[in-house]
Design an enzyme around this catalytic site. Structure first.
Site, mmCIF file in Angstrom:
data_model
loop_
_atom_site.group_PDB
_atom_site.id
_atom_site.type_symbol
_atom_site.label_atom_id
_atom_site.label_comp_id
_atom_site.label_asym_id
_atom_site.label_seq_id
_atom_site.Cartn_x
_atom_site.Cartn_y
_atom_site.Cartn_z
ATOM 1 N N ASP A 1 14.507 -0.190 1.412
ATOM 2 C CA ASP A 1 15.066 -0.485 2.728
ATOM 3 C C ASP A 1 16.059 -1.649 2.596
ATOM 4 O O ASP A 1 17.205 -1.444 2.241
ATOM 5 C CB ASP A 1 13.899 -0.784 3.677
ATOM 6 C CG ASP A 1 14.325 -0.984 5.119
ATOM 7 O OD1 ASP A 1 15.337 -0.406 5.524
ATOM 8 O OD2 ASP A 1 13.618 -1.713 5.847
ATOM 9 N N LYS B 1 16.862 4.161 2.304
ATOM 10 C CA LYS B 1 17.542 3.918 3.587
ATOM 11 C C LYS B 1 18.743 3.037 3.296
ATOM 12 O O LYS B 1 18.692 1.822 3.478
ATOM 13 C CB LYS B 1 16.571 3.138 4.489
ATOM 14 C CG LYS B 1 16.275 3.755 5.828
ATOM 15 C CD LYS B 1 15.578 2.726 6.699
ATOM 16 C CE LYS B 1 14.198 3.156 7.126
ATOM 17 N NZ LYS B 1 13.547 2.161 8.004
ATOM 18 N N LYS C 1 0.800 -1.210 0.000
ATOM 19 C CA LYS C 1 0.000 0.000 0.000
ATOM 20 C C LYS C 1 0.839 1.269 0.000
ATOM 21 O O LYS C 1 0.358 2.348 -0.309
ATOM 22 C CB LYS C 1 -0.894 0.020 1.253
ATOM 23 C CG LYS C 1 -1.811 -1.156 1.385
ATOM 24 C CD LYS C 1 -2.564 -1.062 2.738
ATOM 25 C CE LYS C 1 -2.961 -2.441 3.190
ATOM 26 N NZ LYS C 1 -3.293 -2.452 4.622
ATOM 27 N N GLY D 1 15.913 -3.810 0.274
ATOM 28 C CA GLY D 1 16.067 -4.010 -1.163
ATOM 29 C C GLY D 1 15.315 -5.234 -1.666
ATOM 30 O O GLY D 1 15.195 -5.442 -2.875
ATOM 31 N N ASP E 1 3.634 3.538 6.769
ATOM 32 C CA ASP E 1 2.859 3.224 7.971
ATOM 33 C C ASP E 1 3.696 2.638 9.094
ATOM 34 O O ASP E 1 4.785 2.095 8.876
ATOM 35 C CB ASP E 1 1.790 2.185 7.625
ATOM 36 C CG ASP E 1 2.407 0.805 7.379
ATOM 37 O OD1 ASP E 1 3.235 0.679 6.465
ATOM 38 O OD2 ASP E 1 2.113 -0.139 8.152
ATOM 39 N N ILE F 1 9.626 3.316 -0.094
ATOM 40 C CA ILE F 1 10.964 3.343 0.493
ATOM 41 C C ILE F 1 11.758 2.113 0.097
ATOM 42 O O ILE F 1 11.208 1.012 -0.016
ATOM 43 C CB ILE F 1 10.865 3.484 2.049
ATOM 44 C CG1 ILE F 1 12.241 3.612 2.702
ATOM 45 C CG2 ILE F 1 10.084 2.346 2.673
ATOM 46 C CD1 ILE F 1 12.169 4.073 4.164
HETATM 47 P P1 IMP Z 1 12.432 -3.678 1.601
HETATM 48 O O1 IMP Z 1 11.885 -4.843 0.878
HETATM 49 O O2 IMP Z 1 13.075 -4.051 2.910
HETATM 50 O O3 IMP Z 1 13.297 -2.753 0.769
HETATM 51 O O4 IMP Z 1 11.231 -2.857 2.188
HETATM 52 C C1 IMP Z 1 10.361 -2.120 1.506
HETATM 53 C C2 IMP Z 1 9.107 -1.975 2.321
HETATM 54 O O5 IMP Z 1 9.347 -1.986 3.738
HETATM 55 C C3 IMP Z 1 8.508 -0.641 2.043
HETATM 56 O O6 IMP Z 1 7.655 -0.680 0.922
HETATM 57 C C4 IMP Z 1 7.783 -0.330 3.323
HETATM 58 O O7 IMP Z 1 6.458 -0.848 3.267
HETATM 59 C C5 IMP Z 1 8.541 -1.045 4.421
HETATM 60 N N1 IMP Z 1 9.406 -0.124 5.189
HETATM 61 C C6 IMP Z 1 10.745 -0.101 5.246
HETATM 62 N N2 IMP Z 1 11.210 0.877 6.040
HETATM 63 C C7 IMP Z 1 10.112 1.525 6.506
HETATM 64 C C8 IMP Z 1 9.920 2.669 7.375
HETATM 65 O O8 IMP Z 1 10.851 3.330 7.872
HETATM 66 N N3 IMP Z 1 8.620 3.015 7.601
HETATM 67 C C9 IMP Z 1 7.560 2.351 7.073
HETATM 68 N N4 IMP Z 1 7.688 1.295 6.255
HETATM 69 C C10 IMP Z 1 8.967 0.887 5.968
HETATM 70 MG MG MG Z 2 4.576 -0.943 4.898
#
Ligand code: IMP
Ligand code: MG
Length: 178
Positions: free
Chosen positions: A105, A133, A42, A107, A161, A103
């Protein structure tokens, strides 16, 4: 949910709005033929809506679709698995895809999605995130377009969120745990 507040604004809404236009100016410089914007739900809904409005300034008319994924549990750390909750419906064979997420984060989400859509026959995939990040990467992934680099703290607002709350904030706020 742990005791927390979200009073500290990290990026205000005017700064976000200016950056959204700059990102679209960059995106518009490359091939925008058969462009389809795919938002990862979302978290991307607000960012994606503003990006779409900004495309209007360049007279670009992308198709749009959404992919609902889940990578997080209910708290603030990634589960490490990415699951498709709801798939796209648009045809993407031969299309130029712009993947949009809130975001970048660990990856995992974007790496998973890029691989999936290339396997399905997309012509090209570019990725655009509001926040990056970098300190928290678990696998190597760079976004083609990133709004702001942030430190490794948990943030909410503008679609992001904490336990599905605070997505409505017009700015990005830090979650301060008490
Ligand atoms: P990744 O797969 O770890 O890169 O994460 C991506 C997803 O993690 C994002 O689409 C967010 O939904 C969630 N996420 C990562 N960091 C944050 C944060 O600081 N606040 C809220 N959601 C986050
Ligand atoms: Mg989320």
């Amino acid at each position: 949910m742990r005791a927390h507040d979200v009073k500290e604004i990290l990026i205000d809404k005017e700064t976000i709005a200016r950056r959204v236009d700059e990102l679209v100016d960059q995106i518009a410089k490359k091939d925008t033929k058969d462009l389809i914007v795919i938002g990862i739900l979302k978290g991307s809904f607000m960012f994606l809506a503003d990006l779409m409005r900004s495309f209007h300034r360049h007279n670009i008319h992308p198709r749009i679709d959404f992919l609902t994924l889940s990578s997080y549990g209910s708290e603030t750390s990634s589960s490490g698995r990415v699951e498709i909750i709801h798939d796209i419906r648009e045809e993407i064979i031969g299309a130029n895809v712009l993947l949009v997420d809130d975001i970048l984060d660990t990856g995992r989400t974007l790496a998973f999605t890029k691989k999936l859509l290339l396997e399905r026959g997309a012509q090209s995939i570019r990725s655009c995130v509001l926040l990056d990040k970098k300190a928290h990467r678990a696998i190597e992934f760079e976004a083609n377009y990133a709004g702001f680099s942030i430190e490794d703290h948990f943030v909410v607002g503008y679609g992001l969120d904490y336990n599905n709350l605070y997505r409505e904030l017009p700015h990005i706020a830090k979650v301060n745990f008490l």
